[in-house]
Design an enzyme around this catalytic site. Structure first.
Site, PDB file in Angstrom:
ATOM      1  N   GLU A  55       0.547  -1.441  -0.190  1.00  0.00           N
ATOM      2  CA  GLU A  55      -0.136  -0.009   0.154  1.00  0.00           C
ATOM      3  C   GLU A  55       0.837   1.345   0.048  1.00  0.00           C
ATOM      4  OE1 GLU A  55      -4.038   0.219   1.977  1.00  0.00           O
ATOM      5  OE2 GLU A  55      -3.111   1.250   3.471  1.00  0.00           O
ATOM      6  N   LYS A  57       0.995   4.769   1.411  1.00  0.00           N
ATOM      7  CA  LYS A  57      -0.255   5.450   2.122  1.00  0.00           C
ATOM      8  C   LYS A  57       0.581   7.057   3.134  1.00  0.00           C
ATOM      9  CE  LYS A  57      -1.949   3.138   6.415  1.00  0.00           C
ATOM     10  NZ  LYS A  57      -2.197   2.383   6.869  1.00  0.00           N
ATOM     11  N   LYS A 118      -7.949   2.417  -2.258  1.00  0.00           N
ATOM     12  CA  LYS A 118      -8.390   2.265  -1.683  1.00  0.00           C
ATOM     13  C   LYS A 118      -8.808   3.081  -0.683  1.00  0.00           C
ATOM     14  CE  LYS A 118      -7.448  -0.650   2.971  1.00  0.00           C
ATOM     15  NZ  LYS A 118      -6.176  -0.220   3.841  1.00  0.00           N
ATOM     16  N   GLU A 167     -14.864  -5.578   2.989  1.00  0.00           N
ATOM     17  CA  GLU A 167     -14.288  -5.750   4.046  1.00  0.00           C
ATOM     18  C   GLU A 167     -14.298  -6.023   5.075  1.00  0.00           C
ATOM     19  OE1 GLU A 167     -10.924  -3.044   4.588  1.00  0.00           O
ATOM     20  OE2 GLU A 167     -12.023  -2.696   6.395  1.00  0.00           O
ATOM     21  N   ASN A 188     -10.286  -6.967   8.144  1.00  0.00           N
ATOM     22  CA  ASN A 188      -9.309  -6.043   8.722  1.00  0.00           C
ATOM     23  C   ASN A 188      -8.591  -6.215  10.186  1.00  0.00           C
ATOM     24  OD1 ASN A 188      -8.292  -3.840   9.307  1.00  0.00           O
ATOM     25  ND2 ASN A 188      -9.444  -2.491   8.367  1.00  0.00           N
ATOM     26  N   GLU A 218      -6.200  -8.210   6.365  1.00  0.00           N
ATOM     27  CA  GLU A 218      -5.195  -6.753   5.987  1.00  0.00           C
ATOM     28  C   GLU A 218      -4.707  -6.032   7.749  1.00  0.00           C
ATOM     29  OE1 GLU A 218      -9.015  -6.506   3.532  1.00  0.00           O
ATOM     30  OE2 GLU A 218      -8.768  -4.546   5.074  1.00  0.00           O
ATOM     31  N   SER A 219      -4.055  -5.609   7.863  1.00  0.00           N
ATOM     32  CA  SER A 219      -3.459  -5.045   8.608  1.00  0.00           C
ATOM     33  C   SER A 219      -2.077  -4.987   9.479  1.00  0.00           C
ATOM     34  CB  SER A 219      -4.211  -3.858   9.945  1.00  0.00           C
ATOM     35  OG  SER A 219      -5.337  -3.257   8.765  1.00  0.00           O
TER      36      SER A 219
END
Length: 262
Positions: A55, A57, A118, A167, A188, A218-219
């Protein structure tokens, strides 16, 4: 009011203004609207795929500025050199410091890997917009949308030839999605209401998702060993942003990470 509530309320006002200024016809006539999309599902499932969705960001509501010096061109080229499976680009300006221009610039450089837009999608207009700026995949966040919106927005994206990353963060989110078969489901690990991260969240929900679907975690993924553990639970995709972006050279950080999971 949670951070997520604030973001959604702001996003709805923002989109209403943009819709008043930009006709859908203009978006549909964009040259990128006609391009054939690159499949995220295929990229994640192909033999030898790294599974990494890297990503871009700049900032986040929970961490503030993460990296405001790395350019989209440097990072995109670095990620491609590292052989990512896909690229994720934040296009929300007010909370994450991203822009649609970031995605368009990345698309010029990245012609071979899928790009995920996103953002917080709250209106079908944003899906038309995503196609017009060159995105291959859109994100639909279950906790922000009703069952009907998830279904309608998902169908709209599919009609445009795009893929959807659904998500979820909880069983309640999963229950909102109509028919989990053959979908791309992202779990997530970050609670969007509190922004607290819990990696066990992926493991907890993994067996609620059918094997016909592609599972993405994710994350909070900061160690290559976590990837190995998640693969045992059937995960094929891993969305990582902050772990790369917090470094001076995100592309190099991504390459080093990928070298450790081969």
């Amino acid at each position: 009011m949670t951070i997520l509530d604030k973001i959604i309320a702001f996003k709805k006002k923002e989109i209403a203004k943009i819709k008043a200024d930009v006709p859908v016809k203009k978006l549909v006539e964009s040259p990128l609207f006609k391009r054939e999309v690159i499949s995220l599902k295929k990229s994640l499932l192909e033999v030898g795929s790294t599974g990494i969705i890297a990503e871009f960001k700049r900032q986040s509501p929970s961490k503030g500025i993460i990296n405001d010096t790395a350019t989209i061109a440097e990072v995109t080229n670095g990620y491609l050199d590292a052989n990512i499976a896909a690229q994720s680009i934040l296009t929300d300006t007010s909370f994450f410091g991203g822009t649609m221009a970031d995605l368009m610039e990345a698309r010029i450089i990245n012609q071979q890997k899928p790009i995920l837009r996103k953002d917080f999608i709250v209106d079908g207009f944003q899906i038309v917009e995503a196609k017009a700026i060159g995105a291959d995949v859109i994100l639909l966040i279950a906790s922000c949308l009703t069952s009907e919106e998830l279904k309608n927005y998902g169908n709209l994206a599919t009609d445009f030839g795009m893929e959807v990353l659904y998500e979820v963060h909880s069983q309640q989110d999963l229950d909102k999605i109509n028919d989990l078969d053959n979908k791309i489901i992202g779990i997530n690990n970050r609670n969007l209401k509190t922004f607290k991260v819990d990696l066990d969240n992926s493991i907890k929900l993994a067996d609620q998702i059918p094997d016909t679907s592609v599972k993405i975690s994710e994350s909070g993924i900061s160690d290559p060993r976590i990837i190995m553990g998640l693969k045992e639970y059937g995960f094929q995709g891993f969305l990582i942003g902050e772990n790369f972006m917090k470094e001076e050279n995100p592309g190099e950080a991504c390459q080093n990470f990928i070298n450790h999971i081969r």
